[in-house]
Design a protein around this motif. Structure first.
Motif, PDB file in Angstrom:
ATOM      1  N   UNK A  28      20.595  19.367 -21.734  1.00 38.64           N
ATOM      2  CA  UNK A  28      21.652  20.392 -21.718  1.00 38.64           C
ATOM      3  C   UNK A  28      22.971  19.572 -22.048  1.00 38.64           C
ATOM      4  N   UNK A  29      23.196  19.236 -23.122  1.00 34.43           N
ATOM      5  CA  UNK A  29      24.257  18.446 -23.792  1.00 34.43           C
ATOM      6  C   UNK A  29      25.589  19.133 -23.487  1.00 34.43           C
ATOM      7  N   UNK A  30      25.601  20.394 -23.701  1.00 38.03           N
ATOM      8  CA  UNK A  30      26.772  21.311 -23.647  1.00 38.03           C
ATOM      9  C   UNK A  30      26.330  22.337 -22.601  1.00 38.03           C
ATOM     10  N   UNK A  31      27.653  23.044 -21.942  1.00 34.39           N
ATOM     11  CA  UNK A  31      27.261  24.019 -21.116  1.00 34.39           C
ATOM     12  C   UNK A  31      27.442  23.587 -19.645  1.00 34.39           C
ATOM     13  N   UNK A  32      27.038  24.348 -18.650  1.00 33.04           N
ATOM     14  CA  UNK A  32      27.589  24.131 -17.292  1.00 33.04           C
ATOM     15  C   UNK A  32      26.938  22.662 -16.806  1.00 33.04           C
ATOM     16  N   UNK A  33      25.786  22.165 -17.335  1.00 33.36           N
ATOM     17  CA  UNK A  33      25.282  21.174 -16.823  1.00 33.36           C
ATOM     18  C   UNK A  33      25.600  19.786 -17.850  1.00 33.36           C
ATOM     19  N   UNK A  34      26.529  19.836 -18.703  1.00 28.47           N
ATOM     20  CA  UNK A  34      26.729  19.205 -19.933  1.00 28.47           C
ATOM     21  C   UNK A  34      27.243  17.875 -19.107  1.00 28.47           C
ATOM     22  N   UNK A  35      27.912  17.711 -17.948  1.00 31.72           N
ATOM     23  CA  UNK A  35      28.114  16.486 -17.409  1.00 31.72           C
ATOM     24  C   UNK A  35      26.743  15.692 -17.042  1.00 31.72           C
ATOM     25  N   UNK A  36      25.584  16.325 -17.044  1.00 30.24           N
ATOM     26  CA  UNK A  36      24.377  15.480 -16.731  1.00 30.24           C
ATOM     27  C   UNK A  36      23.857  15.264 -18.309  1.00 30.24           C
ATOM     28  N   UNK A  37      23.823  16.440 -19.147  1.00 28.58           N
ATOM     29  CA  UNK A  37      23.009  16.313 -20.432  1.00 28.58           C
ATOM     30  C   UNK A  37      23.792  15.259 -21.409  1.00 28.58           C
ATOM     31  N   UNK A  38      25.257  15.405 -21.356  1.00 29.86           N
ATOM     32  CA  UNK A  38      25.828  14.422 -22.414  1.00 29.86           C
ATOM     33  C   UNK A  38      25.334  12.985 -22.210  1.00 29.86           C
ATOM     34  N   UNK A  39      25.535  12.660 -21.176  1.00 38.09           N
ATOM     35  CA  UNK A  39      25.230  11.063 -21.165  1.00 38.09           C
ATOM     36  C   UNK A  39      23.854  11.019 -21.174  1.00 38.09           C
ATOM     37  N   UNK A  40      22.794  11.989 -20.888  1.00 35.86           N
ATOM     38  CA  UNK A  40      21.254  11.558 -20.989  1.00 35.86           C
ATOM     39  C   UNK A  40      21.273  11.458 -22.661  1.00 35.86           C
ATOM     40  N   UNK A  41      21.780  12.589 -23.393  1.00 31.66           N
ATOM     41  CA  UNK A  41      21.662  12.402 -24.929  1.00 31.66           C
ATOM     42  C   UNK A  41      22.121  11.262 -25.751  1.00 31.66           C
ATOM     43  N   UNK A  42      23.202  10.765 -24.995  1.00 31.96           N
ATOM     44  CA  UNK A  42      24.032   9.524 -25.472  1.00 31.96           C
ATOM     45  C   UNK A  42      23.043   8.391 -25.370  1.00 31.96           C
ATOM     46  N   UNK A  43      22.452   8.442 -23.918  1.00 31.13           N
ATOM     47  CA  UNK A  43      21.520   7.316 -23.584  1.00 31.13           C
ATOM     48  C   UNK A  43      20.511   7.007 -24.553  1.00 31.13           C
ATOM     49  N   UNK A  44      19.910   8.381 -24.668  1.00 32.05           N
ATOM     50  CA  UNK A  44      18.368   8.309 -25.677  1.00 32.05           C
ATOM     51  C   UNK A  44      18.846   7.945 -27.058  1.00 32.05           C
TER      52      UNK A  44
END
Length: 376
Positions: A28-44
């Motif tokens: 969920x790199x965008x949307x309401x859970x982006x604060x979780x998903x964006x750093x997850x994507x960047x990390x991977x």
């Protein structure tokens, strides 16, 4: 819909002579859970690039095929199916939220593809599903860690205000389930919709409930930040506990350091990296990830990116040990993981335990002066 391939992966695709291992992700790199998903994507993306620069896994390059599901469980299911059927990945990392994780695991289990979730609810791994694992502590464990802390403080009667999202509702149920084990009585039990802009009515009810000694807020996203600001506005003079679902600097920023002062919650070693003992088994991996992420992104490291870090660590460690990128071999190697130190804890999986962490992996934290501190 977005498809992300790392720069390194694109270079690999241009070299047909090189073997590759495809790892899929729905985040969920965008949307309401982006604060979780964006750093997850960047990390991977960062970890794939770093791993390939060091020669990949057993000489094979890694390709990350990542989709943005926007926090929508239906999109997550569609992307999981695409990862399996079209992209032919060997394994999947993702499920930023409980809802998207449940959708992905349904596809992964049917296809017999190993899946590591980045979400909190215990339902993801209990009952145990053969191909599904996860890196964050469960919501049940968070309740237990919080109640342990309350016991030490002599707190026996509490009020709860929980989000009605998947995580909030699950943790609310788990806290109710384990409260009697810690002689904790829940005197008030309020809820709020994640989209609500004001929770003063519910907090006022809890404040007016006779006997309440502390308040617990299971939830994640913006809701707990609003609850925290309302808590401050109402001048409630009681210990205030949050869930690990808000264990990030972003929570302090959203709530405001003044309102968040004194908030306690169970978190990971990553948030207190500079306070870890020199002989802490997690210190080397925490320090390395923190330095790499902050240099690469220019933003503070956080718990949620750490979940992705650990999933990638577990996955690549398993592929190395298996000596194979066959899904069944990866699954077996993940389940045989023992004593693997990550940012969230030290993982030891078994056939009966697809989380691999115990309560010792949680650190009880308190916000003081806008910073995370360890509760003694």
């Amino acid at each position: 819909m977005k498809t992300f391939l790392t720069t390194t992966a694109l270079l690999v695709l241009a070299l047909p002579a090189m073997a590759e291992i495809k790892i899929g992700a729905s985040l969920s790199s965008t949307g309401p859970a982006a604060f979780l998903g964006d750093p997850e994507l960047k990390t991977l993306e960062m970890l794939v690039e770093d791993l390939n620069a060091k020669g990949g896994i057993n000489g094979e390059e890694v390709t990350l095929v990542a989709y943005d599901d926007n926090g929508d469980p239906n999109k997550a299911r569609t992307f999981a199916t695409r990862l399996v059927e079209d992209d032919e990945v060997a394994a999947i990392i993702g499920g930023t939220t409980t809802g998207t994780s449940m959708s992905i695991l349904a596809v992964a289990e049917e296809a017999e593809i190993p899946f590591i979730s980045l979400a909190g609810a215990i339902d993801i791994i209990q009952p145990v599903k053969p191909y599904t694992f996860k890196t964050p502590h469960t919501d049940r464990m968070a309740c237990q860690k919080i109640f342990e802390s309350m016991q030490k403080a002599g707190i026996t009667k509490i009020g709860m205000i929980s989000g009605t999202d998947g995580f909030g509702a699950s943790m609310q149920a788990q806290c109710k389930s384990v409260a009697p084990d810690y002689a904790i009585e829940i005197l008030a039990d309020e809820t709020y919709d994640p989209k609500d802009a004001d929770m003063t009515a519910q907090l006022t009810k809890i404040k007016g409930t006779e006997g309440v000694q502390a308040i617990l807020n299971p939830g994640f996203g913006q809701g707990p930040s609003i609850v925290t600001r309302n808590y401050k506005q109402l001048a409630i003079d009681l210990p205030f506990y949050q869930s690990h679902g808000v264990a990030s600097d972003g929570f302090i920023e959203l709530a405001g350091a003044d309102a968040a002062e004194g908030v306690r919650l169970p978190g990971t070693a990553l948030l207190v990296a500079d306070l870890l003992a020199a002989d802490d088994p997690q210190k080397p991996v925490v320090d390395a990830y923190k330095a790499m992420f902050e240099e690469k992104t220019g933003t503070p490291v956080g718990t949620f990116g750490g979940y992705a870090h650990d999933a990638f660590l577990i996955m690549t460690d398993a592929i190395k040990r298996a000596g194979s990128a066959e899904p069944a071999a990866i699954r077996d190697a993940i389940e045989a993981t023992s004593g693997l130190a990550g940012t969230t804890g030290v993982y030891t999986f078994t056939a009966e335990d697809h989380l691999g962490l115990d309560l010792s992996a949680f650190r009880m934290l308190e916000i003081k002066g806008g910073k995370w501190t360890l509760v003694e």
